[in-house]
Design an enzyme around this catalytic site. Structure first.
Site, PDB file in Angstrom:
ATOM      1  N   HIS A  70       0.849  -1.198   0.000  1.00 30.87           N
ATOM      2  CA  HIS A  70       0.000   0.000   0.000  1.00 30.87           C
ATOM      3  C   HIS A  70       0.880   1.241   0.000  1.00 30.87           C
ATOM      4  O   HIS A  70       1.989   1.247   0.540  1.00 30.87           O
ATOM      5  CB  HIS A  70      -0.983   0.006   1.173  1.00 30.87           C
ATOM      6  CG  HIS A  70      -0.360   0.003   2.537  1.00 30.87           C
ATOM      7  ND1 HIS A  70       0.100   1.147   3.156  1.00 30.87           N
ATOM      8  CD2 HIS A  70      -0.143  -0.998   3.417  1.00 30.87           C
ATOM      9  CE1 HIS A  70       0.576   0.846   4.354  1.00 30.87           C
ATOM     10  NE2 HIS A  70       0.445  -0.446   4.540  1.00 30.87           N
ATOM     11  N   ASP A  72      -0.158   4.397   1.100  1.00 30.85           N
ATOM     12  CA  ASP A  72      -0.480   5.409   2.100  1.00 30.85           C
ATOM     13  C   ASP A  72       0.257   5.163   3.407  1.00 30.85           C
ATOM     14  O   ASP A  72       0.708   4.045   3.695  1.00 30.85           O
ATOM     15  CB  ASP A  72      -1.986   5.483   2.351  1.00 30.85           C
ATOM     16  CG  ASP A  72      -2.563   4.156   2.827  1.00 30.85           C
ATOM     17  OD1 ASP A  72      -2.199   3.110   2.265  1.00 30.85           O
ATOM     18  OD2 ASP A  72      -3.390   4.173   3.768  1.00 30.85           O
ATOM     19  N   ASP A 102       6.481   0.420   7.222  1.00 27.84           N
ATOM     20  CA  ASP A 102       5.075   0.174   6.892  1.00 27.84           C
ATOM     21  C   ASP A 102       4.611   1.156   5.834  1.00 27.84           C
ATOM     22  O   ASP A 102       4.022   2.183   6.154  1.00 27.84           O
ATOM     23  CB  ASP A 102       4.235   0.297   8.161  1.00 27.84           C
ATOM     24  CG  ASP A 102       2.791  -0.117   7.979  1.00 27.84           C
ATOM     25  OD1 ASP A 102       2.471  -0.706   6.934  1.00 27.84           O
ATOM     26  OD2 ASP A 102       1.981   0.154   8.882  1.00 27.84           O
ATOM     27  N   GLU A 134      -4.961   1.832   2.631  1.00 27.73           N
ATOM     28  CA  GLU A 134      -4.946   0.623   3.461  1.00 27.73           C
ATOM     29  C   GLU A 134      -5.086   0.974   4.924  1.00 27.73           C
ATOM     30  O   GLU A 134      -5.750   0.273   5.696  1.00 27.73           O
ATOM     31  CB  GLU A 134      -3.651  -0.157   3.221  1.00 27.73           C
ATOM     32  CG  GLU A 134      -3.585  -1.515   3.924  1.00 27.73           C
ATOM     33  CD  GLU A 134      -3.059  -1.452   5.350  1.00 27.73           C
ATOM     34  OE1 GLU A 134      -3.182  -2.454   6.069  1.00 27.73           O
ATOM     35  OE2 GLU A 134      -2.523  -0.387   5.744  1.00 27.73           O
ATOM     36  N   GLU A 135      -4.446   2.080   5.333  1.00 28.95           N
ATOM     37  CA  GLU A 135      -4.395   2.433   6.749  1.00 28.95           C
ATOM     38  C   GLU A 135      -5.748   2.849   7.317  1.00 28.95           C
ATOM     39  O   GLU A 135      -5.918   2.896   8.531  1.00 28.95           O
ATOM     40  CB  GLU A 135      -3.377   3.572   6.967  1.00 28.95           C
ATOM     41  CG  GLU A 135      -1.936   3.217   6.608  1.00 28.95           C
ATOM     42  CD  GLU A 135      -1.280   2.282   7.602  1.00 28.95           C
ATOM     43  OE1 GLU A 135      -1.970   1.822   8.533  1.00 28.95           O
ATOM     44  OE2 GLU A 135      -0.087   1.996   7.453  1.00 28.95           O
ATOM     45  N   GLU A 162       3.736  -6.274   4.319  1.00 29.83           N
ATOM     46  CA  GLU A 162       3.529  -5.659   5.634  1.00 29.83           C
ATOM     47  C   GLU A 162       4.653  -6.082   6.585  1.00 29.83           C
ATOM     48  O   GLU A 162       5.181  -7.195   6.480  1.00 29.83           O
ATOM     49  CB  GLU A 162       2.187  -6.096   6.222  1.00 29.83           C
ATOM     50  CG  GLU A 162       0.986  -5.409   5.600  1.00 29.83           C
ATOM     51  CD  GLU A 162       0.813  -3.978   6.100  1.00 29.83           C
ATOM     52  OE1 GLU A 162       1.551  -3.565   7.011  1.00 29.83           O
ATOM     53  OE2 GLU A 162      -0.062  -3.278   5.565  1.00 29.83           O
TER      54      GLU A 162
END
Length: 249
Positions: A70, A72, A102, A134-135, A162
């Protein structure tokens, strides 16, 4: 060509906090892939301010691997940073910046290796898949997955970069969230015999769910790889009633 560290510096330099657009980063990735003859596809959100990106390196055949990440990151406001969170900084052999773990480092490594992937004459493809938001609830990935499922041959595996405490995780529990409305009959509290309290019924439902959890705890799944080794159930929020002297509707 950029090294993984140089690529990471570029990605960290894009402040792709979930509340903001990720299009500058996505545009950079598009240009990087195009420079190596790799076409990519964008899957934008409804506003056009954010987009997923996926691309295939190698033949259009079943099998192969999806490298998924991801774009973001979580906010930095109110946090104590010793350096600019959007400038990659090395101290004592470690790289600091928002998203380094992350999870922009994973994407940076994959992108820096694109020239090697192209030169390898792959027999099965490598798919790159970068999502937005995603977050804040994995909002971007579903639309990208749906489009990829209809356009690429089925992959054999997906690797999601991740951090997971820097360990390999081969499975995880899913989650379901339910919002339940209990509708009662509102009367004055001096005449409860004429009404039905939604709060009381709701409490019974909450107690039922807690009983379900305790039954699961008493019967753990043998050889489960998860901690705890049973399905968890809980009530996270509850709201009801209008006044202390009114049976809740």
């Amino acid at each position: 060509m950029p090294t993984p560290k140089e690529m990471l510096a570029r990605l960290v330099g894009f402040p792709t906090v979930s509340s903001d657009s990720n299009l500058r980063l996505i545009g950079f990735v598009q240009e990087h892939l195009a420079a190596h003859g790799i076409a990519s596809t964008l899957v934008p959100d409804a506003t056009g301010d954010k987009a997923n990106l996926y691309a295939t390196i190698g033949p259009d055949v079943p099998g192969g691997v999806v490298l998924s990440g991801h774009t973001d990151v979580v906010p930095v406001e109110g946090q104590s940073w010793a350096s600019d969170p959007f400038t990659l900084t090395e101290r004592d052999g470690r790289l600091y910046g928002r998203g380094t773990a992350d999870m922009k480092a994973f994407s940076a490594i994959a992108l820096s290796l694109v020239p090697e992937m192209v030169a390898a004459n792959l027999k099965r493809p490598i798919h790159l898949a970068l999502s937005y938001d995603e977050e804040v609830g994995c909002l971007g990935a579903p639309s990208m997955i749906a489009e990829m499922a209809g356009r690429i041959a089925a992959p054999a595996a997906v690797i999601v970069g991740e951090p997971t405490d820097m360990k390999v995780v081969t499975g995880q529990k899913t989650t379901f969230s339910f919002y339940t409305n209990v509708r009662g009959k509102s009367v004055h509290s001096s005449q409860v015999n004429r009404g039905v309290s939604a709060v009381v019924v709701g409490c019974r439902l909450i107690a039922f769910l807690d009983d379900m959890l305790r039954a699961n705890m008493a019967n753990p799944v043998p050889d489960s790889p998860f901690d705890p080794p049973y399905t968890t159930v809980h009530t996270g929020m509850v709201r009801g009633g209008t006044a202390h002297n009114i049976v809740a509707r």
